[in-house]
Design a protein around this motif. Structure first.
Motif, PDB file in Angstrom:
ATOM      1  N   SER A   1       0.830  -1.213   0.000  1.00 50.11           N
ATOM      2  CA  SER A   1       0.000   0.000   0.000  1.00 50.11           C
ATOM      3  C   SER A   1       0.860   1.258   0.000  1.00 50.11           C
TER       4      SER A   1
ATOM      5  N   ILE B   1      -4.779   5.525   3.329  1.00 58.52           N
ATOM      6  CA  ILE B   1      -4.480   4.105   3.135  1.00 58.52           C
ATOM      7  C   ILE B   1      -5.292   3.249   4.093  1.00 58.52           C
TER       8      ILE B   1
ATOM      9  N   CYS C   1      -9.521  -3.063  -0.804  1.00 60.62           N
ATOM     10  CA  CYS C   1      -8.723  -4.200  -1.297  1.00 60.62           C
ATOM     11  C   CYS C   1      -9.000  -5.467  -0.501  1.00 60.62           C
TER      12      CYS C   1
ATOM     13  N   ILE D   1      -1.407  -6.006  -3.570  1.00 62.83           N
ATOM     14  CA  ILE D   1      -1.947  -4.803  -2.923  1.00 62.83           C
ATOM     15  C   ILE D   1      -1.498  -3.546  -3.672  1.00 62.83           C
TER      16      ILE D   1
ATOM     17  N   TYR E   1       0.726   3.839  -3.143  1.00 64.33           N
ATOM     18  CA  TYR E   1       0.192   5.175  -2.872  1.00 64.33           C
ATOM     19  C   TYR E   1       1.231   6.258  -3.155  1.00 64.33           C
TER      20      TYR E   1
ATOM     21  N   VAL F   1      -3.948  -0.660  -5.207  1.00 67.44           N
ATOM     22  CA  VAL F   1      -3.845   0.730  -4.732  1.00 67.44           C
ATOM     23  C   VAL F   1      -3.582   1.685  -5.888  1.00 67.44           C
TER      24      VAL F   1
ATOM     25  N   LEU G   1      -7.073   0.325   1.760  1.00 74.01           N
ATOM     26  CA  LEU G   1      -7.024  -1.072   2.205  1.00 74.01           C
ATOM     27  C   LEU G   1      -8.408  -1.704   2.371  1.00 74.01           C
TER      28      LEU G   1
END
Length: 452
Positions: free
Chosen positions: A250, A359, A367, A332, A254, A336, A364
């Motif tokens: 993440s 996040i 996800c 992940i 990000y 993201v 998250l």
């Protein structure tokens, strides 16, 4: 004017009806609905949440539901089963060594013993008759019959029995051959002769359902503890991979840019490291350190925990924390990278939300489907690794059993006691297969593109 224009567009035959309808409407027709009217309102389709809809689709997957039932049964077998069995996984049961998963009753065993004793006694009588006959012949000739002559006759009779009918003599005293001749059948579960005597006396004796090993340890309870170790290692390793991989992926997705490039190069570097070699090196390096720590004076919960796990299992967890999270992080990161372009993320940035909050609260949670599926599929991978290392002898430390170490112990008697190898291997295979099938079904249920 607007009403007149609309009226002109309507067919001439409908204009009087529309004018009458407009004249019949009043302000009460536009008032809010009452509670009774709202209750009587029939919805076309009941709204369901994401997880409720996923559970509905998962229930339609028959294979996944069967796999879930097997997983639940294995959990009960591993964690609740040892409470029902009165034996310990390291308990030596004297007199119950090398028992099969089936047995013969005490009466049948006594019949076999008496038959073998009778046949052996008849052979002894025949030799005695030969000696008596030779002694009479020697006296008739006026010769002296010595003990040496007696020993020679016994040796000759023994050699003759071996050379002429060794197979027949072996069959006459072989317990299995005698049982076949007497028509004695096997019964389920294993009991030693002492346990059968206690059972005949009216005492309740728990059977050895899967038999025992060479030390008299019950295989059933050892398989239960082995399945418990495998499941615990798999779940703990999957959670470790989940935490590290989700945080790393993440942040990489990000931040993007140079940060993402550097972090992904680290991931590619970790991909090139041989995991098995790292596990063996860590175990070799940590074994003297942990052994010294366990043998040092003092005590505590941490020391007892370390002594139970052993250096090999701890090194396995360290290897999972160092290497096995890269696949999770890439999954992940890809999610993201897509989600951070959404409007709600832009709105959160405009409101001044920090990157960590975005996040944690927005990226998250969206996800969660991929996280759950990847974590579920990571469990059988960790179980297989633990069993493989235990099979090589670098897994859990004795006397704690593992399905892999039990398979290794069974290799020495694979042809004589085949069940010792089959039982843990079948349990391990069913466990890994059930987790894989359930993970596949969970992936289909959580994927919004596969809605049915």
């Amino acid at each position: 004017m607007a009403e007149k224009k609309k009226m002109k567009r309507c067919p001439v035959s409908l204009q009087p009806d529309i004018e009458n309808l407009l004249n019949d409407l009043s302000e009460d027709d536009f008032s809010p609905a009452t509670k009774e009217e709202r209750d009587d309102f029939i919805q076309d389709r009941q709204s369901v949440s994401y997880w409720k809809d996923a559970w509905r689709r998962l229930r339609k997957n028959v294979v996944a539901m069967i796999a879930l039932g097997i997983i639940i049964f294995l959990f009960l077998f591993a964690f609740a089963g040892p409470l029902l069995v009165p034996y310990g996984y390291e308990q030596f049961n004297s007199g119950a060594e090398n028992l099969y998963p089936y047995h013969y009753t005490l009466e049948d065993q006594n019949r076999v013993d008496e038959e073998i004793a009778a046949r052996s006694q008849s052979e002894v009588v025949d030799v005695d008759e030969m000696i008596a006959k030779a002694k009479e012949e020697a006296e008739a000739k006026g010769e002296k019959f010595t003990k040496k002559d007696e020993a020679v006759i016994r040796a000759q009779a023994k050699v003759a029995a071996k050379n002429t009918s060794s197979d027949e003599n072996a069959e006459t005293t072989d317990p299995d051959a005698v049982r076949r001749e007497l028509g004695i059948k096997k019964h389920l579960f294993g009991y030693s002769k002492q346990e059968l005597e206690r059972k005949a006396a009216g005492e309740k004796v728990f059977p050895h359902i899967f038999g025992t090993d060479m030390y008299g340890r019950d295989i059933l309870v050892r398989v239960m503890y082995g399945a418990r170790v495998s499941m615990a290692v798999g779940i703990f390793a999957a959670l470790l991979v989940l935490i590290i991989g989700a945080v790393y992926g993440s942040i990489s997705g990000y931040c993007g840019g140079k940060v993402d490039a550097v972090m992904q190069r680290i991931v590619e570097l970790i991909y090139s490291v041989p995991e098995m070699l790292v596990v063996l090196l860590i175990a070799t390096a940590m074994k003297p350190i942990l052994t010294e720590y366990v043998n040092s004076p003092g005590g505590g919960a941490i020391k007892s925990f370390v002594s139970v796990l052993g250096p090999n299992l701890i090194s396995m967890f360290i290897a999972f924390g160092m290497l096995y999270w890269v696949t999770m992080s890439r999954i992940i990161r890809g999610q993201v990278l897509q989600l951070k372009q959404q409007e709600y993320v832009t709105a959160a940035k405009a409101l001044g939300a920090s990157g960590g909050r975005i996040i944690r609260r927005h990226l998250l949670p969206n996800c969660i489907g991929q996280i759950v599926v990847t974590t579920c599929l990571q469990i059988p991978s960790a179980i297989f690794l633990e069993s493989f290392l235990s099979y090589l002898g670098v897994g859990v430390s004795a006397p704690l059993p593992s399905l892999g170490s039990m398979a290794t112990d069974a290799l020495s008697g694979m042809y004589t006691y085949t069940y010792r190898l089959i039982i843990p291997s079948v349990i391990l295979s069913v466990m890994i297969l059930a987790f894989n099938l359930f993970g596949d079904g969970l992936r289909d249920a959580l994927d919004p593109k596969l809605k049915k």
